[in-house]
Write a protein that holds these residues in place. Sequence first.
Motif, PDB file in Angstrom:
ATOM      1  N   ARG A   1      18.113  -1.479  36.200  1.00  0.00           N
ATOM      2  CA  ARG A   1      18.932  -1.042  37.437  1.00  0.00           C
ATOM      3  C   ARG A   1      20.424  -1.402  37.180  1.00  0.00           C
ATOM      4  O   ARG A   1      21.182  -1.249  37.784  1.00  0.00           O
TER       5      ARG A   1
ATOM      6  N   PHE B   1      15.399  -8.990  27.846  1.00  0.00           N
ATOM      7  CA  PHE B   1      14.210  -9.337  28.630  1.00  0.00           C
ATOM      8  C   PHE B   1      13.127  -9.879  27.801  1.00  0.00           C
ATOM      9  O   PHE B   1      12.539 -10.910  28.190  1.00  0.00           O
TER      10      PHE B   1
ATOM     11  N   HIS C   1      17.201 -13.317  31.064  1.00  0.00           N
ATOM     12  CA  HIS C   1      17.587 -13.254  32.484  1.00  0.00           C
ATOM     13  C   HIS C   1      16.802 -14.437  33.286  1.00  0.00           C
ATOM     14  O   HIS C   1      16.980 -14.421  34.546  1.00  0.00           O
TER      15      HIS C   1
ATOM     16  N   LYS D   1      17.360 -11.440  38.045  1.00  0.00           N
ATOM     17  CA  LYS D   1      17.187 -10.308  37.845  1.00  0.00           C
ATOM     18  C   LYS D   1      18.404  -9.603  37.504  1.00  0.00           C
ATOM     19  O   LYS D   1      19.583 -10.185  37.767  1.00  0.00           O
TER      20      LYS D   1
ATOM     21  N   PRO E   1      21.311  -6.579  37.861  1.00  0.00           N
ATOM     22  CA  PRO E   1      22.419  -6.919  37.233  1.00  0.00           C
ATOM     23  C   PRO E   1      23.075  -8.027  38.189  1.00  0.00           C
ATOM     24  O   PRO E   1      22.322  -8.276  39.323  1.00  0.00           O
TER      25      PRO E   1
ATOM     26  N   ASN F   1      22.728  -4.722  43.460  1.00  0.00           N
ATOM     27  CA  ASN F   1      23.384  -3.330  43.274  1.00  0.00           C
ATOM     28  C   ASN F   1      24.170  -3.040  44.503  1.00  0.00           C
ATOM     29  O   ASN F   1      25.465  -2.708  44.575  1.00  0.00           O
TER      30      ASN F   1
ATOM     31  N   THR G   1      18.746   0.400  48.832  1.00  0.00           N
ATOM     32  CA  THR G   1      17.714  -0.712  48.115  1.00  0.00           C
ATOM     33  C   THR G   1      16.913  -1.284  49.435  1.00  0.00           C
ATOM     34  O   THR G   1      15.886  -1.920  48.922  1.00  0.00           O
TER      35      THR G   1
ATOM     36  N   GLU H   1      14.754   2.599  47.697  1.00  0.00           N
ATOM     37  CA  GLU H   1      14.166   2.047  46.493  1.00  0.00           C
ATOM     38  C   GLU H   1      12.554   1.614  46.530  1.00  0.00           C
ATOM     39  O   GLU H   1      11.799   1.955  46.061  1.00  0.00           O
TER      40      GLU H   1
HETATM   41  N1  LIG Z   1      17.170  -5.121  44.000  1.00  0.00           N
HETATM   42  C1  LIG Z   1      17.594  -5.385  42.930  1.00  0.00           C
HETATM   43  C2  LIG Z   1      16.773  -5.213  41.791  1.00  0.00           C
HETATM   44  C3  LIG Z   1      17.126  -5.699  40.477  1.00  0.00           C
HETATM   45  C4  LIG Z   1      15.960  -5.560  39.485  1.00  0.00           C
HETATM   46  O1  LIG Z   1      14.783  -5.362  39.904  1.00  0.00           O
HETATM   47  N2  LIG Z   1      16.153  -5.638  38.172  1.00  0.00           N
HETATM   48  C5  LIG Z   1      15.001  -5.585  37.114  1.00  0.00           C
HETATM   49  C6  LIG Z   1      15.330  -4.569  36.322  1.00  0.00           C
HETATM   50  S1  LIG Z   1      15.404  -2.864  36.625  1.00  0.00           S
HETATM   51  C7  LIG Z   1      14.882  -6.820  36.790  1.00  0.00           C
HETATM   52  O2  LIG Z   1      15.897  -7.607  36.455  1.00  0.00           O
HETATM   53  N3  LIG Z   1      13.645  -7.157  36.105  1.00  0.00           N
HETATM   54  C8  LIG Z   1      13.338  -8.174  35.338  1.00  0.00           C
HETATM   55  C9  LIG Z   1      12.619  -9.150  36.024  1.00  0.00           C
HETATM   56  O3  LIG Z   1      12.416  -9.256  37.134  1.00  0.00           O
HETATM   57  O4  LIG Z   1      11.943 -10.164  35.189  1.00  0.00           O
HETATM   58  C10 LIG Z   1      19.090  -4.751  42.589  1.00  0.00           C
HETATM   59  O5  LIG Z   1      19.219  -3.740  43.220  1.00  0.00           O
HETATM   60  O6  LIG Z   1      19.971  -5.478  42.019  1.00  0.00           O
END
Ligand SMILES: N[C@@H](CCC(=O)N[C@@H](CS)C(=O)NCC(=O)O)C(=O)O
Length: 190
Positions: A10, A32, A37, A50, A52, A64, A100, A104
């Motif tokens: 995202r 990842f 992260h 997470k 960004p 976001n 979101t 989402e």
């Molecule tokens: N609601 C958050 C969602 C962020 C999110 O879910 N990021 C995911 C990647 S799409 C992430 O960092 N996943 C890695 C993890 O949770 O380990 C936003 O909009 O910034």
Amino acid sequence: MKLYYNPRSRATIAKWMLDECGADYELVPLDFERREHKSPAYLKINPAGKVPALVDGEARLFENAAIGLYLADRYPAARLAPAPDAPERGRYLSLMVFSTSQLEPSMGDALLKLETPPPRGWNDFDITQDVVEQELGDGPYLFGDWFTAADVLVGSMFIWKRMWGGAPGRPKLEAYVDRLLQRPHALRMG
Ligand SMILES: N[C@@H](CCC(=O)N[C@@H](CS)C(=O)NCC(=O)O)C(=O)O
């Protein structure tokens, strides 16, 4: 300005925002698989671990919607947000948060074939799509001819859904995605 980023995530939404703003920024890739992260250094920037996240001098942002709101105000020349005293401002803020908080998670439930039980904070995907169709009206964007950060946030969800594959969605929303993807900086993965 630094965007903490993974190209298959995202974080591509925040990158689209930065590009629409014409911002000068640096991408900081996070791997990842190596759990970068979740490192202590990154958790000081985004305690949720997470992507960004955005760092702009002393300012630190995650989520976001927050990044989109911040950038649209930070780069007024890009005309991506109604002014604080404009009548459109309320609907704009609502759509940014809705993207979101309701759209989402409801889309996630639908893609993962999960039920959305009533006590949760979001409606099911049929209802959230109804809301977007209604707010889009005759378009082409959520504010008529005016492309705003709300189109980045709301539109990204439907672009993302298309990337997941599967059956095409509602014609009006698919046409909206087609229009958004014609923008040179529109969300791309990978
Ligand atoms: N609601 C958050 C969602 C962020 C999110 O879910 N990021 C995911 C990647 S799409 C992430 O960092 N996943 C890695 C993890 O949770 O380990 C936003 O909009 O910034």
